[in-house]
Write a protein that holds these residues in place. Sequence first.
Motif: not given
Lengths: 266, 356
Positions: A166, A169-170, A226, A240, A243
């Motif tokens: 996670l 991805f950020q 998060l 979700w 993201t």
Amino acid sequence: MITRQFGSEVRWMLRRPRTLIGLFGLILVPIIISFGIWSAGEGDGGPGLGAILNGNGMVVPIFTLFLSLNLLLPLVASIWAADGLAGEAQHGTLRGLLVAPVSRVRLLFVKLFGLTAMSLFAVTLMAVVGIIAGTAFLGTNGMMTLSGTTLSTAEGFLRIAFFILLVTFQMVAIGAVALAVSSTTEHPLVVQAATMTTIIVFQVLGQFPSLDWLHPFLITTGFPGLIDVMRDPIPLGQIWDSTLLAGCYMLIGTGLAAMRLITKDS
Amino acid sequence: MNKRKVTLAAAAAGVLTGAAGISLLAMPAGAGQPPSLPDIAPEKLVEQVLTSKPGAFGGTVEVDNKLGLPAIGEIPQLADGKHSARIWTDGNGKLRLALPNGQSEQTIVDDGSTTWSWNSQNNEVTKSEHKADKEVKPENEQKAIDPATAAKEIVNQTKEFSDISVDGTARVANRAAYELVLTPKASEKTLIREVRIAVDSELKMPLRVAVLTNGTAEPAGTVGFSQINVGPQDSKLFEFTPPANAKVTTPEAKEQKQRHEPELGLEQALNGKDPQIFGTGWDSVVGAKIPAEAMTHVPAEAQGLVDRFTKKVSGSWGSGKLFTTKVATILIADDGRVVAGAVPEQVLFDTIGQVK
């Protein structure tokens, strides 16, 4: 062919001294946090995750990444994005890449891959050091969640792995936008300054309740949610949403960078 | 050259998709088309609500609070704004509640014989064994948050003082529901205009309760499911083992520790001296008398808190302080008499003389 380019890009990034210094700085964070909590001893650890760190070393990697996501990790992502295009332009090497018989879109994807691989590497490194330092300083007995349940060590590792993905991805989403800036300038510092200013301004804007209509548009709004990874069972709603929001930023950043690269005179 | 244009268009499309995605995410989720359901008589619906037994379910409850209450440290969920809670029940009294508060969490687990309450902020577990005769405290909290229990109580109490109707349908947490509306009869002197309860068309379980007050279009308070899954829940959810290094206390020990806290003194006074109830229906008023010693023992900081949220009033009944929210009014007289109700202040002035 493309895998060879991917490989050489990552090797190239790792060879830069500032990358190594940066990575070394990153692994200091979980060590300092573990040491600080250990020396502070018992007592209220503070609000949020800090309160459950005592005797709960497995949470240190998550706590570290959660804290670093606000400033440190965006900074690292922006440095890599700055080196990727603006840095190469400054050294005159980008010109060579642009006139080479390699598609410019492919060049962008190689840069994005380098950014993603290095972000994943950095975040994983921090997490691993966090697990070791946390366990060494604070001890461990499975992983205690914010909901008061205790997960087994294996489940704990799964949570950490999920959180690594996670956070990466950020980070890549921020890096993609930084790449778009990077494609417009020859000065890497401009890219870093622009990215960090944006992140800080977003966080300041996020503090004003009167601007709540603006908050859903800011990528930084997704960061606090998060923390739900540490609740049990995990509520996926906020995770979700964060993201998806980061995914939109990634699309915009990549698209703008591609448009700029395609139209750029070599 | 043509290929270049295609790539350029693809990149532009990517940017637009991203921008559109952000805007979509930022938009509040629409309520969706109201479902079409067979007509039902309101009385029948009320009856079904009262007799239905909500089985096992798990879901997320959103509380949207515009009551105008000050933030109280102990229960931040009561402060104005949006709060969410997660709830799981097996339908037979076992229950789990997760109340996130920023980055902390309070978890309440009722495993059938013991109620555990965990707070991540101070790493503390409160354990209370169920007693046969006395209600345990967490059940009050459960009532406040669980729409099922909350609405049943409202329907029960107000049947004889309200007009009951079914006003269309709604979609709540992706389930089809009837909108049951309770309107206080014209003779009731209350602040409340209507109470809307969305009743699940299948389970006859309330999914959302909204309280509307006089003079406002937006509900003063809404409690409802934003997500629900009906069916058996994981039995592990209804077990709780205190974490290895947590402090475990009992409510009795905790009460002793907190005796000096200011708000609690008032609360105890209100709970303890069996309250008197005046009137019936929507405009009934609860009254009590705080012992003189409790009034004088209020610490300065608490006094400041009271002064900040109340206004001074006086009349033929004496003088005191008035605390107003959108749905309720509380009058505290200087001599210790307290009256409260979902009524305008005038009703309280008229009633306070009867408090003994």
